[in-house]
Scaffold this motif. Structure first.
Motif, PDB file in Angstrom:
ATOM      1  N   ALA A 241     -15.677  13.471 -28.114  1.00 28.93           N
ATOM      2  CA  ALA A 241     -15.875  12.267 -27.301  1.00 28.93           C
ATOM      3  C   ALA A 241     -15.607  12.612 -25.841  1.00 28.93           C
ATOM      4  CB  ALA A 241     -14.940  11.145 -27.751  1.00 28.93           C
ATOM      5  N   VAL A 242     -16.475  12.108 -24.976  1.00 25.92           N
ATOM      6  CA  VAL A 242     -16.295  12.221 -23.530  1.00 25.92           C
ATOM      7  C   VAL A 242     -16.065  10.803 -23.014  1.00 25.92           C
ATOM      8  CG1 VAL A 242     -17.375  12.851 -21.350  1.00 25.92           C
ATOM      9  CG2 VAL A 242     -17.723  14.279 -23.389  1.00 25.92           C
ATOM     10  N   VAL A 243     -14.900  10.596 -22.410  1.00 30.05           N
ATOM     11  CA  VAL A 243     -14.462   9.244 -22.038  1.00 30.05           C
ATOM     12  C   VAL A 243     -14.104   9.224 -20.551  1.00 30.05           C
ATOM     13  CG1 VAL A 243     -12.778   7.420 -22.516  1.00 30.05           C
ATOM     14  CG2 VAL A 243     -13.585   8.892 -24.383  1.00 30.05           C
ATOM     15  N   ASP A 244     -14.552   8.193 -19.838  1.00 28.63           N
ATOM     16  CA  ASP A 244     -14.212   8.094 -18.418  1.00 28.63           C
ATOM     17  C   ASP A 244     -12.852   7.444 -18.240  1.00 28.63           C
ATOM     18  OD1 ASP A 244     -14.549   5.274 -18.539  1.00 28.63           O
ATOM     19  OD2 ASP A 244     -16.647   5.412 -17.908  1.00 28.63           O
ATOM     20  N   GLY A 247     -12.035   4.109 -19.737  1.00 25.38           N
ATOM     21  CA  GLY A 247     -12.110   3.962 -21.186  1.00 25.38           C
ATOM     22  C   GLY A 247     -13.521   3.854 -21.721  1.00 25.38           C
ATOM     23  N   GLY A 248     -14.510   4.019 -20.875  1.00 25.11           N
ATOM     24  CA  GLY A 248     -15.891   3.942 -21.329  1.00 25.11           C
ATOM     25  C   GLY A 248     -16.313   5.202 -22.059  1.00 25.11           C
ATOM     26  N   LEU A 249     -17.011   5.032 -23.181  1.00 26.66           N
ATOM     27  CA  LEU A 249     -17.517   6.168 -23.933  1.00 26.66           C
ATOM     28  C   LEU A 249     -18.816   6.644 -23.287  1.00 26.66           C
ATOM     29  CD1 LEU A 249     -17.395   8.054 -26.400  1.00 26.66           C
ATOM     30  CD2 LEU A 249     -18.637   6.295 -27.684  1.00 26.66           C
ATOM     31  N   VAL A 250     -18.810   7.845 -22.752  1.00 24.06           N
ATOM     32  CA  VAL A 250     -19.970   8.376 -22.049  1.00 24.06           C
ATOM     33  C   VAL A 250     -20.920   9.068 -23.021  1.00 24.06           C
ATOM     34  CG1 VAL A 250     -20.732   9.944 -20.218  1.00 24.06           C
ATOM     35  CG2 VAL A 250     -18.598   8.626 -19.946  1.00 24.06           C
ATOM     36  N   GLY A 254     -20.372  12.154 -33.459  1.00 21.71           N
ATOM     37  CA  GLY A 254     -19.601  11.565 -34.541  1.00 21.71           C
ATOM     38  C   GLY A 254     -18.592  10.537 -34.071  1.00 21.71           C
ATOM     39  N   VAL A 255     -18.715  10.057 -32.838  1.00 25.46           N
ATOM     40  CA  VAL A 255     -17.780   9.082 -32.293  1.00 25.46           C
ATOM     41  C   VAL A 255     -18.427   7.706 -32.272  1.00 25.46           C
ATOM     42  CG1 VAL A 255     -18.477   9.518 -29.895  1.00 25.46           C
ATOM     43  CG2 VAL A 255     -16.196   8.603 -30.384  1.00 25.46           C
ATOM     44  N   ARG A 256     -17.631   6.668 -32.520  1.00 28.30           N
ATOM     45  CA  ARG A 256     -18.166   5.307 -32.567  1.00 28.30           C
ATOM     46  C   ARG A 256     -17.774   4.474 -31.356  1.00 28.30           C
ATOM     47  NH1 ARG A 256     -17.345   3.616 -38.968  1.00 28.30           N
ATOM     48  NH2 ARG A 256     -19.208   4.722 -39.717  1.00 28.30           N
ATOM     49  N   SER A 257     -16.553   4.661 -30.872  1.00 33.63           N
ATOM     50  CA  SER A 257     -16.126   3.800 -29.768  1.00 33.63           C
ATOM     51  C   SER A 257     -14.952   4.423 -29.035  1.00 33.63           C
ATOM     52  CB  SER A 257     -15.723   2.413 -30.282  1.00 33.63           C
ATOM     53  OG  SER A 257     -14.567   2.492 -31.111  1.00 33.63           O
ATOM     54  N   ALA A 258     -14.732   3.929 -27.819  1.00 38.11           N
ATOM     55  CA  ALA A 258     -13.558   4.303 -27.033  1.00 38.11           C
ATOM     56  C   ALA A 258     -13.125   3.080 -26.253  1.00 38.11           C
ATOM     57  CB  ALA A 258     -13.864   5.464 -26.093  1.00 38.11           C
ATOM     58  N   ARG A 265      -3.738   4.906 -21.294  1.00 36.40           N
ATOM     59  CA  ARG A 265      -3.703   4.862 -22.762  1.00 36.40           C
ATOM     60  C   ARG A 265      -5.072   4.478 -23.308  1.00 36.40           C
ATOM     61  NH1 ARG A 265       2.249   2.018 -23.268  1.00 36.40           N
ATOM     62  NH2 ARG A 265       3.430   3.979 -23.266  1.00 36.40           N
ATOM     63  N   TYR A 266      -5.511   5.250 -24.337  1.00 32.71           N
ATOM     64  CA  TYR A 266      -6.856   5.064 -24.858  1.00 32.71           C
ATOM     65  C   TYR A 266      -6.843   5.186 -26.380  1.00 32.71           C
ATOM     66  CZ  TYR A 266      -7.786   6.375 -19.990  1.00 32.71           C
ATOM     67  OH  TYR A 266      -7.772   6.452 -18.614  1.00 32.71           O
TER      68      TYR A 266
END
Length: 665
Positions: A241-244, A247-250, A254-258, A265-266
């Protein structure tokens, strides 16, 4: 005396004591995204701050040698691999204090990875960590300021102090990056630093890396970089997962959400359960920008879902602060076809002083393990002293002194805290000054766990004579009077019954000790241990009755059938066979052991008695997932004029046998 170690789904029967390593599975493995089972190849470890292993794949052992200093040993040469790591809680606990983690090649072996954990000021500090090792497939690189050292990258550019670009053979702009400051060889990282990543500044085939000091200033430092782009069906589930910073999922695999749950904290959710995996994260820009504000990142399991990972980002001084990050989850397992079980079998010769005081002889075994950094999965020991007390008072050794002393010496030499699955003794010998001694089975809990049935769950009727054979489950000599300084070691003996049924000298007339193990890192492999002393058809028989021993194995296989999926290996018989090598050859060729092949036996002379060795069953007689053969066999201690060393260096009056039982096609 015939002692058998019976690995029954891998069944290892210790001649003189019996141990069995058994079935490969307790059920079919769950399928995870990517279409591969959860038990495929992978090298990783999740460890607590004290160096104890929580979970792993491909790990042989982990040693904490001093504050903040660890070495992980894997089952293969990893010197050409990439090592990335994160400080992180192994479970769902609180994220540990601010800290750093650094990697390097093993200081003791090419199969090792050296790890240091430090506080935010750069001082060595014990911290929990999660380490992944990337050896083949995928994109990876180890670099130092002067250029690439190894990996799959095609080029390397140093823009200036602490600023680099690593270029690969294809577009990696949609991938996730993890980077760790680490020595490219087997050295140390003397000057703590931070590493950050972003998309390539020269194009989509590149990954931009910055290394900075703890104050945030650019500085040159070596690093290990791994890139995850998509599932590889051969390696098991590996999500990213690549997350900004918000907390946005970029992007991810295999990742569903962030989601951002608070400052720094995430919570990241994947499409499969990841609570039994390794989680490594890096501060990294989600695009191809810069990381202007250096920071630290930590991982932990989610308290809300088995598919979740909790991530915290902080400033270098430990203050929670929003930062972008790349997260990698590795659930892959080393392939069963690459798995092996290492066994060392030795008749300890009790308290006999023919080759020196028994404490010194036991110390030689531990010293060899430390000097060679060899840590067998199982130590199958015969004629192991339990206690000897004198008619006029006093005991030497006291209860378990020999076993605990050996365990303590091994821990001092290797850092591994063995456990005792059992110490099964016969009735006392030596008259007025009773000596209790028998068979002990020690195991490395970083590789195996004891899953023996509880008392009363198994009974085997004896077909051999009028007496009943009922294994005394989890039964050992009572640990009631150990040396005071080792009293706490009693908790490292797995036995749960401590009554008069701790002995098991004869299959036909005494209860037999029984234990079962499973590899801690996977579902399929179990080990049963049945301890047998002299195997006689009756108490007056003139010698070992191998027919009775072979029947006992068959009987136990019926009483304890393999789990769904069958055995991993056929049964293995290991121990002191109390016979000449020529007799064993004949028994294997046409006799009682015609269902077995020789895995490890001293080469001769054929007429020598009391041979300690190892047999392995044939797959056609014992259906198993793999046939097995002994590899890397050694007869110990090696060196000197004799097969097992010169007299001052001998461990006992027997040779020890070490072998690694490996799958064969």
């Amino acid at each position: 005396m015939v002692r058998a170690l019976w690995v029954g789904a891998l069944a290892v029967l210790v001649a003189g004591a019996a141990v069995v390593v058994a079935p490969p599975a307790v059920g079919a493995p769950a399928q995870l995204p990517g279409g591969s089972p959860a038990a495929q190849s992978g090298l990783w470890v999740v460890a607590r701050a004290d160096g104890s292993v929580v979970r792993s794949s491909g790990l042989t052992w982990l040693n904490r040698s001093s504050t903040g200093v660890y070495e992980a040993r894997f089952g293969r040469d990893v010197s050409g691999c990439v090592f990335t790591a994160s400080v992180g809680d192994p479970g769902k606990g609180t994220v540990p204090p601010a800290g750093l983690v650094f990697t390097a090649g093993g200081h003791q072996s090419r199969a090792g990875v050296y790890v240091e954990t430090k506080n935010s000021g750069g001082g060595l500090t014990d911290l929990p960590f999660q380490l992944t090792v990337d050896c083949a497939g995928g994109d990876r690189a180890v670099a130092e300021p002067g250029g690439l050292v190894r990996g799959s990258a095609t080029s390397f550019t140093r823009f200036g102090v602490g600023r680099y670009e690593v270029v690969f053979r294809h577009d990696v702009s949609a991938c996730a990056y993890r980077v760790t400051v680490g020595d490219p060889g087997a050295g140390l990282v003397y000057h703590p630093a931070l590493a950050f990543a972003a998309g390539g500044h020269l194009g989509p085939y590149g990954v931009y890396v910055e290394t900075k000091n703890l104050g945030g200033g650019l500085m040159d430092a070596p690093f290990h970089l791994a890139v995850h782009c998509a599932q590889d069906p051969r390696t098991g589930y590996r999500g990213s997962a690549v997350v900004d910073a918000a907390g946005g999922l970029v992007r991810g695999d295999g990742v569903r959400s962030a989601a951002r749950t608070g400052t720094g904290r995430y919570e990241v959710r994947f499409s499969a359960a990841v609570e039994s995996c390794a989680r490594v994260a890096s501060i990294a820009d989600p695009g191809n920008g810069l990381v202007y504000a250096p920071g630290l990142v930590f991982t932990a399991g989610s308290s809300l879902s088995t598919t979740g990972v909790r991530v915290e980002t902080r400033t270098p001084d430990g203050t929670l602060s929003d930062r972008p990050f790349h997260l990698h989850v590795d659930c892959g397992k080393r392939a069963l076809s690459d798995e092996n079980i290492s066994v060392l079998s030795l008749n300890l010769q009790g308290t006999d002083s023919s080759f020196g005081p028994w404490r010194d002889r036991h110390g030689r075994l531990a010293a060899w393990m430390g000097a060679t950094q060899t840590v067998p999965d199982l130590l199958v020991l015969q004629e192991t002293p339990a206690s000897k007390c004198w008619f006029l008072g006093g005991c030497d050794p006291k209860d378990y002194e020999a076993v605990f002393g050996l365990m303590a010496r091994i821990e001092s030499a290797t850092g591994v805290r063995y456990r005792a699955a059992l110490l099964s003794t016969g009735p006392s010998v030596e008259g007025w000054n009773p000596l209790y001694q028998g068979r002990a089975v020690l195991y490395n809990p970083q590789r195996l766990r004891n899953i023996s049935p509880v008392p009363g769950t198994l009974a085997i009727g004896s077909p051999y004579d009028s007496l009943s054979l009922t294994p005394a489950l989890r039964a050992s000599y009572p640990c009631t009077n150990p040396p005071a300084h080792w009293a706490a070691y009693c908790a490292r003996v797995d036995s749960t019954t401590r009554d008069t049924k701790y002995w098991g000298p004869h299959w036909a007339i005494r209860p037999a000790a029984f234990a079962r193990f499973a590899l801690v890192e996977r579902w399929p492999l179990a080990v049963h241990s049945v301890d047998v002393w002299d195997v006689h058809a009756s108490s007056t028989a003139p010698g070992p009755d191998y027919a009775l021993l072979a029947q006992a194995v068959d009987q136990l296989e019926l009483a304890v059938p393999p789990a769904p999926g069958g055995r991993l290996f056929p049964p293995v018989l290991a121990g002191d066979f109390n016979a000449a090598r020529g007799d064993i050859d004949n028994e294997v060729a046409t006799g009682t052991f015609a269902k077995y092949e020789i895995a490890a036996f001293p080469p001769g002379p054929p007429a020598s008695d009391d041979v300690v060795g190892i047999l392995v069953g044939e797959q056609r007689f014992f259906p198993a997932r793999f046939a097995a053969a002994g590899t890397h066999t050694n007869f110990l201690p090696s060196g000197g004029p004799g097969l097992c060393g010169d007299l001052p260096s001998r461990w006992s009056d027997h040779c020890a046998v070490y072998t690694e039982l490996a799958p064969t096609p």
